[in-house]
Design an enzyme around this catalytic site. Sequence first.
Site, PDB file in Angstrom:
ATOM      1  N   SER A 106     -53.963 105.771  19.857  1.00  0.00           N
ATOM      2  CA  SER A 106     -53.501 105.182  21.125  1.00  0.00           C
ATOM      3  C   SER A 106     -53.780 106.081  22.321  1.00  0.00           C
ATOM      4  O   SER A 106     -53.952 107.300  22.178  1.00  0.00           O
ATOM      5  CB  SER A 106     -51.994 104.911  21.044  1.00  0.00           C
ATOM      6  OG  SER A 106     -51.713 104.073  19.957  1.00  0.00           O
TER       7      SER A 106
HETATM    8  N1  SAM Z   1     -50.085 105.912  15.871  1.00  0.00           N
HETATM    9  C1  SAM Z   1     -51.486 106.013  15.623  1.00  0.00           C
HETATM   10  C2  SAM Z   1     -52.057 107.341  16.023  1.00  0.00           C
HETATM   11  O1  SAM Z   1     -51.337 108.192  16.547  1.00  0.00           O
HETATM   12  O2  SAM Z   1     -53.246 107.525  15.777  1.00  0.00           O
HETATM   13  C3  SAM Z   1     -52.276 104.884  16.233  1.00  0.00           C
HETATM   14  C4  SAM Z   1     -52.040 103.638  15.528  1.00  0.00           C
HETATM   15  S1  SAM Z   1     -53.193 102.347  15.712  1.00  0.00           S
HETATM   16  C5  SAM Z   1     -52.973 101.869  17.358  1.00  0.00           C
HETATM   17  C6  SAM Z   1     -52.276 101.147  14.759  1.00  0.00           C
HETATM   18  C7  SAM Z   1     -52.268 101.422  13.284  1.00  0.00           C
HETATM   19  O3  SAM Z   1     -51.362 100.531  12.662  1.00  0.00           O
HETATM   20  C8  SAM Z   1     -53.615 101.211  12.615  1.00  0.00           C
HETATM   21  O4  SAM Z   1     -54.012 102.363  11.958  1.00  0.00           O
HETATM   22  C9  SAM Z   1     -53.334 100.061  11.640  1.00  0.00           C
HETATM   23  O5  SAM Z   1     -54.088 100.143  10.449  1.00  0.00           O
HETATM   24  C10 SAM Z   1     -51.846 100.239  11.378  1.00  0.00           C
HETATM   25  N2  SAM Z   1     -51.169  99.049  10.870  1.00  0.00           N
HETATM   26  C11 SAM Z   1     -51.395  97.753  11.187  1.00  0.00           C
HETATM   27  N3  SAM Z   1     -50.542  96.956  10.500  1.00  0.00           N
HETATM   28  C12 SAM Z   1     -49.769  97.772   9.737  1.00  0.00           C
HETATM   29  C13 SAM Z   1     -48.708  97.544   8.815  1.00  0.00           C
HETATM   30  N4  SAM Z   1     -48.260  96.315   8.520  1.00  0.00           N
HETATM   31  N5  SAM Z   1     -48.127  98.625   8.226  1.00  0.00           N
HETATM   32  C14 SAM Z   1     -48.567  99.894   8.487  1.00  0.00           C
HETATM   33  N6  SAM Z   1     -49.580 100.152   9.348  1.00  0.00           N
HETATM   34  C15 SAM Z   1     -50.163  99.115   9.971  1.00  0.00           C
END
Ligand code: SAM
Length: 248
Positions: free
Chosen positions: A98
Amino acid sequence: MKRVKHLVFWLVVIGVVLLLFSSHVIAEDDFHRQRYALVNIIKAEVRETREFLNQESLDKQVSDALEKVPRHEFVPDDERPYAYLNRPLSIGFGQTISQPYIVAIMTDLLKLKKTDRVLEVGTGSGYQAAILAELADSVYTIEIIEPLAIRAAANLKRAGYNAVHTRTGDGYYGWEEAAPFDGIVVTAVASHIPPPLIKQLKPGGRMVIPVGAQFMTQYLVLVTKDVDGKVTARQTLPVSFVPLTGKH
Ligand code: SAM
């Protein structure tokens, strides 16, 4: 003659080691300067968006954490030159780390204390988890894409955040065995606030979650559970996140 050759060999080895070490020190120093500049940009952006956030400035502990955590350790090698730009970056598998400003406000809205236990849904690169680890007692983070979860765990270890608990799975259901949490942060957009996460929030706890749909208007929502268990939600900033996936 043999002795001279031996001496020259060792002098060359020592020279190369010193060269590598000093270029590493210079690079780290440069990253630190870039981080400092980035934190100032974030602080200015927080001031500009104060009406949405309902607060004038970024908490000092949050800005200190942003200045400390090496974001370049959490991005792929080819993205390292851009690690301290205030923007999201690709981490593969269609996912992103993000934008630092978003990480800052999501963290700040949680109002974490040093004794808190916090859950992150969507580990991605591990960067947000490292920021949380600077501010809370224990951090649990779940990622649904296994290769990302494995890489994030390695990133966290390399950067010295060995105590962060990582897991591959669907974060919609939270982390039952580690609940309840003082804070929950969801870093992917959901169509609704997952009931299991509300259940796993402690009375007095706070959750920050983007709500909406991909490519549609999304808002960062602050959910609070008061000491009597009453839940309220407040819409803050318009945002843009990748979707919360899974079979829920
Ligand atoms: N917080 C992260 C960082 O610091 O790099 C960025 C996160 S990215 C915007 C969103 C993440 O949420 C992705 O890696 C995606 O695979 C994960 N995601 C999506 N749906 C999810 C779920 N149901 N459970 C866990 N992770 C999930």
